[in-house]
Design a protein around this motif. Structure first.
Motif, PDB file in Angstrom:
ATOM      1  N   ASP A   1      34.834  45.354  43.257  1.00 59.38           N
ATOM      2  CA  ASP A   1      35.324  45.502  44.629  1.00 59.38           C
ATOM      3  C   ASP A   1      35.204  44.183  45.389  1.00 59.38           C
ATOM      4  OD1 ASP A   1      35.897  48.239  44.354  1.00 59.38           O
ATOM      5  OD2 ASP A   1      33.855  48.798  44.939  1.00 59.38           O
ATOM      6  N   GLU A   2      34.080  43.498  45.216  1.00 56.91           N
ATOM      7  CA  GLU A   2      33.878  42.217  45.898  1.00 56.91           C
ATOM      8  C   GLU A   2      34.911  41.188  45.424  1.00 56.91           C
ATOM      9  OE1 GLU A   2      32.071  41.423  48.421  1.00 56.91           O
ATOM     10  OE2 GLU A   2      30.482  42.919  48.508  1.00 56.91           O
ATOM     11  N   ALA A   3      35.181  41.151  44.124  1.00 59.67           N
ATOM     12  CA  ALA A   3      36.169  40.220  43.582  1.00 59.67           C
ATOM     13  C   ALA A   3      37.565  40.555  44.108  1.00 59.67           C
ATOM     14  CB  ALA A   3      36.150  40.250  42.057  1.00 59.67           C
ATOM     15  N   HIS A   4      37.868  41.829  44.201  1.00 61.42           N
ATOM     16  CA  HIS A   4      39.159  42.284  44.723  1.00 61.42           C
ATOM     17  C   HIS A   4      39.309  41.870  46.191  1.00 61.42           C
ATOM     18  CE1 HIS A   4      42.725  44.812  44.613  1.00 61.42           C
ATOM     19  NE2 HIS A   4      42.315  45.457  45.688  1.00 61.42           N
ATOM     20  N   ALA A   5      38.253  42.038  46.964  1.00 56.90           N
ATOM     21  CA  ALA A   5      38.269  41.640  48.374  1.00 56.90           C
ATOM     22  C   ALA A   5      38.464  40.132  48.503  1.00 56.90           C
ATOM     23  CB  ALA A   5      36.979  42.079  49.062  1.00 56.90           C
ATOM     24  N   GLN A   6      37.810  39.373  47.634  1.00 59.77           N
ATOM     25  CA  GLN A   6      37.942  37.922  47.694  1.00 59.77           C
ATOM     26  C   GLN A   6      39.373  37.490  47.382  1.00 59.77           C
ATOM     27  OE1 GLN A   6      35.343  35.903  48.815  1.00 59.77           O
ATOM     28  NE2 GLN A   6      37.077  34.529  49.054  1.00 59.77           N
ATOM     29  N   ARG A   7      40.032  38.188  46.467  1.00 57.64           N
ATOM     30  CA  ARG A   7      41.441  37.878  46.177  1.00 57.64           C
ATOM     31  C   ARG A   7      42.304  38.103  47.413  1.00 57.64           C
ATOM     32  NH1 ARG A   7      39.911  40.156  41.268  1.00 57.64           N
ATOM     33  NH2 ARG A   7      40.798  42.182  41.776  1.00 57.64           N
ATOM     34  N   PHE A   8      41.990  39.125  48.207  1.00 58.67           N
ATOM     35  CA  PHE A   8      42.722  39.365  49.453  1.00 58.67           C
ATOM     36  C   PHE A   8      42.449  38.243  50.450  1.00 58.67           C
ATOM     37  CE2 PHE A   8      42.453  41.222  53.786  1.00 58.67           C
ATOM     38  CZ  PHE A   8      43.808  41.341  54.017  1.00 58.67           C
ATOM     39  N   ILE A   9      41.196  37.879  50.612  1.00 59.07           N
ATOM     40  CA  ILE A   9      40.829  36.809  51.545  1.00 59.07           C
ATOM     41  C   ILE A   9      41.523  35.505  51.158  1.00 59.07           C
ATOM     42  CG2 ILE A   9      38.909  35.363  52.359  1.00 59.07           C
ATOM     43  CD1 ILE A   9      37.141  37.950  51.981  1.00 59.07           C
ATOM     44  N   ASP A  10      41.608  35.247  49.860  1.00 57.36           N
ATOM     45  CA  ASP A  10      42.215  34.013  49.358  1.00 57.36           C
ATOM     46  C   ASP A  10      43.742  34.072  49.291  1.00 57.36           C
ATOM     47  OD1 ASP A  10      39.681  32.956  49.064  1.00 57.36           O
ATOM     48  OD2 ASP A  10      39.560  33.416  46.919  1.00 57.36           O
ATOM     49  N   ALA A  11      44.336  35.171  49.770  1.00 57.47           N
ATOM     50  CA  ALA A  11      45.792  35.360  49.800  1.00 57.47           C
ATOM     51  C   ALA A  11      46.407  35.409  48.409  1.00 57.47           C
ATOM     52  CB  ALA A  11      46.474  34.300  50.654  1.00 57.47           C
ATOM     53  N   GLN A  12      45.633  35.839  47.430  1.00 57.71           N
ATOM     54  CA  GLN A  12      46.168  36.015  46.086  1.00 57.71           C
ATOM     55  C   GLN A  12      46.863  37.367  45.956  1.00 57.71           C
ATOM     56  OE1 GLN A  12      42.786  35.408  43.575  1.00 57.71           O
ATOM     57  NE2 GLN A  12      42.791  33.197  43.859  1.00 57.71           N
ATOM     58  N   ILE A  13      46.494  38.294  46.848  1.00 57.51           N
ATOM     59  CA  ILE A  13      47.142  39.605  46.904  1.00 57.51           C
ATOM     60  C   ILE A  13      47.417  39.944  48.363  1.00 57.51           C
ATOM     61  CG2 ILE A  13      46.160  40.477  44.740  1.00 57.51           C
ATOM     62  CD1 ILE A  13      44.096  42.024  46.392  1.00 57.51           C
ATOM     63  N   SER A  14      48.388  40.813  48.570  1.00 54.00           N
ATOM     64  CA  SER A  14      48.761  41.236  49.922  1.00 54.00           C
ATOM     65  C   SER A  14      47.847  42.358  50.405  1.00 54.00           C
ATOM     66  CB  SER A  14      50.207  41.732  49.921  1.00 54.00           C
ATOM     67  OG  SER A  14      50.307  42.944  49.180  1.00 54.00           O
ATOM     68  N   LEU A  15      47.952  42.689  51.683  1.00 57.29           N
ATOM     69  CA  LEU A  15      47.203  43.822  52.231  1.00 57.29           C
ATOM     70  C   LEU A  15      47.585  45.103  51.499  1.00 57.29           C
ATOM     71  CD1 LEU A  15      45.258  45.077  54.259  1.00 57.29           C
ATOM     72  CD2 LEU A  15      47.178  45.236  55.860  1.00 57.29           C
ATOM     73  N   GLN A  16      48.874  45.273  51.235  1.00 56.77           N
ATOM     74  CA  GLN A  16      49.335  46.470  50.521  1.00 56.77           C
ATOM     75  C   GLN A  16      48.674  46.567  49.145  1.00 56.77           C
ATOM     76  OE1 GLN A  16      53.549  46.652  49.871  1.00 56.77           O
ATOM     77  NE2 GLN A  16      53.478  48.710  49.039  1.00 56.77           N
ATOM     78  N   GLU A  17      48.594  45.455  48.428  1.00 57.86           N
ATOM     79  CA  GLU A  17      47.944  45.462  47.117  1.00 57.86           C
ATOM     80  C   GLU A  17      46.440  45.687  47.249  1.00 57.86           C
ATOM     81  OE1 GLU A  17      50.521  42.384  44.460  1.00 57.86           O
ATOM     82  OE2 GLU A  17      49.621  41.584  46.298  1.00 57.86           O
ATOM     83  N   PHE A  18      45.861  45.150  48.306  1.00 56.75           N
ATOM     84  CA  PHE A  18      44.422  45.275  48.521  1.00 56.75           C
ATOM     85  C   PHE A  18      44.010  46.725  48.741  1.00 56.75           C
ATOM     86  CE2 PHE A  18      40.821  44.904  51.685  1.00 56.75           C
ATOM     87  CZ  PHE A  18      39.857  44.609  50.745  1.00 56.75           C
ATOM     88  N   VAL A  19      44.783  47.479  49.498  1.00 59.51           N
ATOM     89  CA  VAL A  19      44.379  48.842  49.843  1.00 59.51           C
ATOM     90  C   VAL A  19      44.810  49.889  48.830  1.00 59.51           C
ATOM     91  CG1 VAL A  19      44.261  48.319  52.312  1.00 59.51           C
ATOM     92  CG2 VAL A  19      46.379  49.247  51.350  1.00 59.51           C
ATOM     93  N   GLN A  20      45.623  49.511  47.848  1.00 65.59           N
ATOM     94  CA  GLN A  20      46.016  50.470  46.815  1.00 65.59           C
ATOM     95  C   GLN A  20      44.820  50.773  45.920  1.00 65.59           C
ATOM     96  OE1 GLN A  20      49.299  48.712  44.738  1.00 65.59           O
ATOM     97  NE2 GLN A  20      50.788  49.681  46.058  1.00 65.59           N
ATOM     98  N   PRO A  21      44.658  52.046  45.565  1.00 62.04           N
ATOM     99  CA  PRO A  21      43.566  52.377  44.638  1.00 62.04           C
ATOM    100  C   PRO A  21      43.758  51.656  43.307  1.00 62.04           C
ATOM    101  CG  PRO A  21      44.489  54.362  45.617  1.00 62.04           C
ATOM    102  CD  PRO A  21      45.387  53.216  45.991  1.00 62.04           C
TER     103      PRO A  21
END
Length: 77
Positions: A45-65
């Motif tokens: 989860d922390e790694a996934h959040a960091q990818r969002f912070i780093d703009a490697q994924i979008s908000l839509q990708e971040f919140v998808q299960p």
């Protein structure tokens, strides 16, 4: 597929410091909210959040299960 990086992620995008700060604040808020419920984020989860912070994924990708987050631990009984 054009425009996609490794693992199907979008290539690293440049975001402003203000946007990075907004993303970091949002993740911190979510982390605190989860903590108040008595839970904590896993390493995944922390790694996934960091990818969002780093703009490697979008908000839509971040919140998808994520499939790995939906797997329940096996019972020890």
């Amino acid at each position: 597929m054009a425009g996609k990086g490794k693992c199907g992620l979008q290539p690293h995008k440049t975001i402003s410091d203000a946007e990075r700060g907004r993303r970091q604040s949002a993740v911190n808020y979510a982390r605190a909210s989860v903590g108040l419920e008595g839970f904590s984020l896993s390493e995944a989860d922390e790694a996934h959040a960091q990818r969002f912070i780093d703009a490697q994924i979008s908000l839509q990708e971040f919140v998808q299960p994520r499939a790995d987050a939906l797997t329940l631990p096996k019972s020890s009984s």
